[in-house]
Design a protein around this motif. Structure first.
Motif, PDB file in Angstrom:
ATOM      1  N   LEU A 107       4.783   4.169 -11.727  1.00 33.26           N
ATOM      2  CA  LEU A 107       5.616   3.090 -11.194  1.00 33.26           C
ATOM      3  C   LEU A 107       6.745   3.622 -10.316  1.00 33.26           C
ATOM      4  CD1 LEU A 107       5.783   0.636 -14.222  1.00 33.26           C
ATOM      5  CD2 LEU A 107       4.553   0.341 -12.068  1.00 33.26           C
ATOM      6  N   ASP A 108       7.267   4.813 -10.649  1.00 27.34           N
ATOM      7  CA  ASP A 108       8.294   5.427  -9.802  1.00 27.34           C
ATOM      8  C   ASP A 108       7.722   5.802  -8.437  1.00 27.34           C
ATOM      9  OD1 ASP A 108      10.225   5.148 -11.727  1.00 27.34           O
ATOM     10  OD2 ASP A 108      10.020   7.202 -12.500  1.00 27.34           O
ATOM     11  N   LEU A 109       6.460   6.209  -8.409  1.00 25.00           N
ATOM     12  CA  LEU A 109       5.831   6.638  -7.164  1.00 25.00           C
ATOM     13  C   LEU A 109       5.109   5.509  -6.432  1.00 25.00           C
ATOM     14  CD1 LEU A 109       4.345  10.032  -8.404  1.00 25.00           C
ATOM     15  CD2 LEU A 109       6.436   9.657  -7.086  1.00 25.00           C
ATOM     16  N   LEU A 110       5.127   4.315  -7.012  1.00 25.71           N
ATOM     17  CA  LEU A 110       4.384   3.193  -6.432  1.00 25.71           C
ATOM     18  C   LEU A 110       4.882   2.828  -5.042  1.00 25.71           C
ATOM     19  CD1 LEU A 110       2.230   1.046  -6.754  1.00 25.71           C
ATOM     20  CD2 LEU A 110       3.918  -0.389  -7.900  1.00 25.71           C
ATOM     21  N   GLU A 111       6.191   2.783  -4.849  1.00 26.14           N
ATOM     22  CA  GLU A 111       6.748   2.431  -3.540  1.00 26.14           C
ATOM     23  C   GLU A 111       6.315   3.438  -2.476  1.00 26.14           C
ATOM     24  OE1 GLU A 111       8.268  -0.274  -1.219  1.00 26.14           O
ATOM     25  OE2 GLU A 111       8.244  -0.485  -3.392  1.00 26.14           O
ATOM     26  N   GLU A 112       6.273   4.700  -2.846  1.00 27.21           N
ATOM     27  CA  GLU A 112       5.822   5.740  -1.905  1.00 27.21           C
ATOM     28  C   GLU A 112       4.351   5.552  -1.552  1.00 27.21           C
ATOM     29  OE1 GLU A 112       5.425  10.570  -1.847  1.00 27.21           O
ATOM     30  OE2 GLU A 112       7.029   9.659  -3.013  1.00 27.21           O
ATOM     31  N   ARG A 113       3.520   5.205  -2.539  1.00 25.53           N
ATOM     32  CA  ARG A 113       2.100   4.951  -2.269  1.00 25.53           C
ATOM     33  C   ARG A 113       1.925   3.766  -1.331  1.00 25.53           C
ATOM     34  NH1 ARG A 113      -0.894   4.466  -7.820  1.00 25.53           N
ATOM     35  NH2 ARG A 113      -2.573   3.831  -6.443  1.00 25.53           N
ATOM     36  N   ARG A 114       2.760   2.742  -1.501  1.00 24.64           N
ATOM     37  CA  ARG A 114       2.691   1.576  -0.617  1.00 24.64           C
ATOM     38  C   ARG A 114       3.073   1.952   0.816  1.00 24.64           C
ATOM     39  NH1 ARG A 114       5.611  -2.659  -4.724  1.00 24.64           N
ATOM     40  NH2 ARG A 114       3.817  -3.013  -6.054  1.00 24.64           N
ATOM     41  N   LYS A 115       4.103   2.786   0.964  1.00 20.74           N
ATOM     42  CA  LYS A 115       4.503   3.216   2.311  1.00 20.74           C
ATOM     43  C   LYS A 115       3.404   4.035   2.977  1.00 20.74           C
ATOM     44  CE  LYS A 115       9.457   3.168   1.455  1.00 20.74           C
ATOM     45  NZ  LYS A 115      10.668   3.981   1.279  1.00 20.74           N
ATOM     46  N   ILE A 116       2.764   4.902   2.214  1.00 21.12           N
ATOM     47  CA  ILE A 116       1.660   5.708   2.756  1.00 21.12           C
ATOM     48  C   ILE A 116       0.508   4.798   3.163  1.00 21.12           C
ATOM     49  CG2 ILE A 116      -0.113   7.404   2.118  1.00 21.12           C
ATOM     50  CD1 ILE A 116       2.073   8.784   0.410  1.00 21.12           C
ATOM     51  N   ALA A 117       0.228   3.767   2.357  1.00 24.31           N
ATOM     52  CA  ALA A 117      -0.837   2.819   2.687  1.00 24.31           C
ATOM     53  C   ALA A 117      -0.500   2.072   3.976  1.00 24.31           C
ATOM     54  CB  ALA A 117      -1.051   1.838   1.542  1.00 24.31           C
ATOM     55  N   LEU A 118       0.775   1.691   4.171  1.00 21.74           N
ATOM     56  CA  LEU A 118       1.189   1.028   5.406  1.00 21.74           C
ATOM     57  C   LEU A 118       1.001   1.935   6.619  1.00 21.74           C
ATOM     58  CD1 LEU A 118       4.385  -1.001   4.520  1.00 21.74           C
ATOM     59  CD2 LEU A 118       2.383  -1.824   5.701  1.00 21.74           C
ATOM     60  N   ILE A 119       1.330   3.196   6.469  1.00 20.23           N
ATOM     61  CA  ILE A 119       1.156   4.161   7.569  1.00 20.23           C
ATOM     62  C   ILE A 119      -0.316   4.303   7.914  1.00 20.23           C
ATOM     63  CG2 ILE A 119       1.378   6.609   8.173  1.00 20.23           C
ATOM     64  CD1 ILE A 119       4.016   6.568   6.520  1.00 20.23           C
ATOM     65  N   ARG A 120      -1.163   4.375   6.889  1.00 15.63           N
ATOM     66  CA  ARG A 120      -2.611   4.478   7.140  1.00 15.63           C
ATOM     67  C   ARG A 120      -3.142   3.240   7.847  1.00 15.63           C
ATOM     68  NH1 ARG A 120      -3.932   6.666   1.282  1.00 15.63           N
ATOM     69  NH2 ARG A 120      -3.626   8.887   1.622  1.00 15.63           N
ATOM     70  N   MET A 121      -2.663   2.060   7.437  1.00 11.48           N
ATOM     71  CA  MET A 121      -3.114   0.825   8.077  1.00 11.48           C
ATOM     72  C   MET A 121      -2.682   0.788   9.543  1.00 11.48           C
ATOM     73  SD  MET A 121      -2.476  -1.998   5.062  1.00 11.48           S
ATOM     74  CE  MET A 121      -2.319  -3.305   6.230  1.00 11.48           C
ATOM     75  N   ALA A 122      -1.468   1.218   9.833  1.00 10.30           N
ATOM     76  CA  ALA A 122      -0.988   1.229  11.217  1.00 10.30           C
ATOM     77  C   ALA A 122      -1.801   2.203  12.059  1.00 10.30           C
ATOM     78  CB  ALA A 122       0.485   1.594  11.258  1.00 10.30           C
ATOM     79  N   ALA A 123      -2.128   3.360  11.488  1.00 10.07           N
ATOM     80  CA  ALA A 123      -2.940   4.342  12.214  1.00 10.07           C
ATOM     81  C   ALA A 123      -4.328   3.792  12.500  1.00 10.07           C
ATOM     82  CB  ALA A 123      -3.032   5.637  11.411  1.00 10.07           C
ATOM     83  N   GLN A 124      -4.914   3.093  11.526  1.00  6.45           N
ATOM     84  CA  GLN A 124      -6.240   2.525  11.748  1.00  6.45           C
ATOM     85  C   GLN A 124      -6.197   1.436  12.811  1.00  6.45           C
ATOM     86  OE1 GLN A 124      -8.091   0.282   8.611  1.00  6.45           O
ATOM     87  NE2 GLN A 124     -10.127   0.913   9.285  1.00  6.45           N
ATOM     88  N   LYS A 125      -5.144   0.628  12.833  1.00  5.36           N
ATOM     89  CA  LYS A 125      -5.012  -0.410  13.845  1.00  5.36           C
ATOM     90  C   LYS A 125      -4.894   0.198  15.236  1.00  5.36           C
ATOM     91  CE  LYS A 125      -3.173  -4.059  10.987  1.00  5.36           C
ATOM     92  NZ  LYS A 125      -2.051  -4.943  10.686  1.00  5.36           N
ATOM     93  N   GLN A 126      -4.195   1.322  15.356  1.00  8.41           N
ATOM     94  CA  GLN A 126      -4.087   1.994  16.649  1.00  8.41           C
ATOM     95  C   GLN A 126      -5.440   2.515  17.104  1.00  8.41           C
ATOM     96  OE1 GLN A 126      -1.081   4.968  16.111  1.00  8.41           O
ATOM     97  NE2 GLN A 126       0.590   3.562  16.602  1.00  8.41           N
ATOM     98  N   ILE A 127      -6.221   3.042  16.182  1.00  9.47           N
ATOM     99  CA  ILE A 127      -7.560   3.534  16.527  1.00  9.47           C
ATOM    100  C   ILE A 127      -8.426   2.377  17.016  1.00  9.47           C
ATOM    101  CG2 ILE A 127      -9.690   4.473  15.527  1.00  9.47           C
ATOM    102  CD1 ILE A 127      -7.852   6.184  13.702  1.00  9.47           C
ATOM    103  N   ILE A 128      -8.372   1.245  16.315  1.00  7.91           N
ATOM    104  CA  ILE A 128      -9.155   0.073  16.713  1.00  7.91           C
ATOM    105  C   ILE A 128      -8.695  -0.434  18.076  1.00  7.91           C
ATOM    106  CG2 ILE A 128      -9.616  -2.343  16.125  1.00  7.91           C
ATOM    107  CD1 ILE A 128      -9.518  -1.444  13.164  1.00  7.91           C
TER     108      ILE A 128
END
Length: 129
Positions: free
Chosen positions: A48-69
């Motif tokens: 739970l302490d690391l959950l916010e960090e995992r969410r931020k990493i997921a957002l970065i991955r989604m943004a990178a995938q959108k740029q590729i598309i």
């Protein structure tokens, strides 16, 4: 299911842990039986302490995938720029077709001559007949 854009399951991004299905709780499995109560609570606090960090990493991955598309789309898209005086055809939609028009009726009407450009996606046309 793990999403390719985030490499996480939606459940794990919300709650911080993987979901256990009722069959795994009722029928002992290695995933369920090897968990001690004390170590499980401590591990959940860490997760739970690391959950916010995992969410931020997921957002970065989604943004990178959108740029590729977007780059792929921009390579394949054939943009057309119109000028005043060009001739264009207008698509006939189901709602604008005549009442007795069948499936063999024309899909385009026109030609129309462009009289003016009123915005990014809007053209002012005049019937050319």
């Amino acid at each position: 299911m793990t999403k390719t854009s985030t490499r996480e399951t939606p459940f794990s991004l919300v709650y911080g842990a993987e979901a256990l299905i009722p069959v795994e709780i009722g029928e002992p499995s290695t995933r369920y039986t090897q968990v001690a109560e004390e170590s499980n609570e401590e591990e959940m606090r860490i997760i739970l302490d690391l959950l916010e960090e995992r969410r931020k990493i997921a957002l970065i991955r989604m943004a990178a995938q959108k740029q590729i598309i977007e780059r792929y789309y921009n390579r394949k898209a054939h943009l057309r720029y119109f000028k005043i005086g060009n001739f264009v055809l207008k698509k006939v939609f189901q709602s604008t077709k005549a009442a007795n028009a069948g499936k063999l009726s024309p899909n385009w009407e026109g030609p129309y001559k462009i009289r003016g450009i009123t915005g990014k996606r809007w053209l002012r046309v005049r019937n050319h007949g």
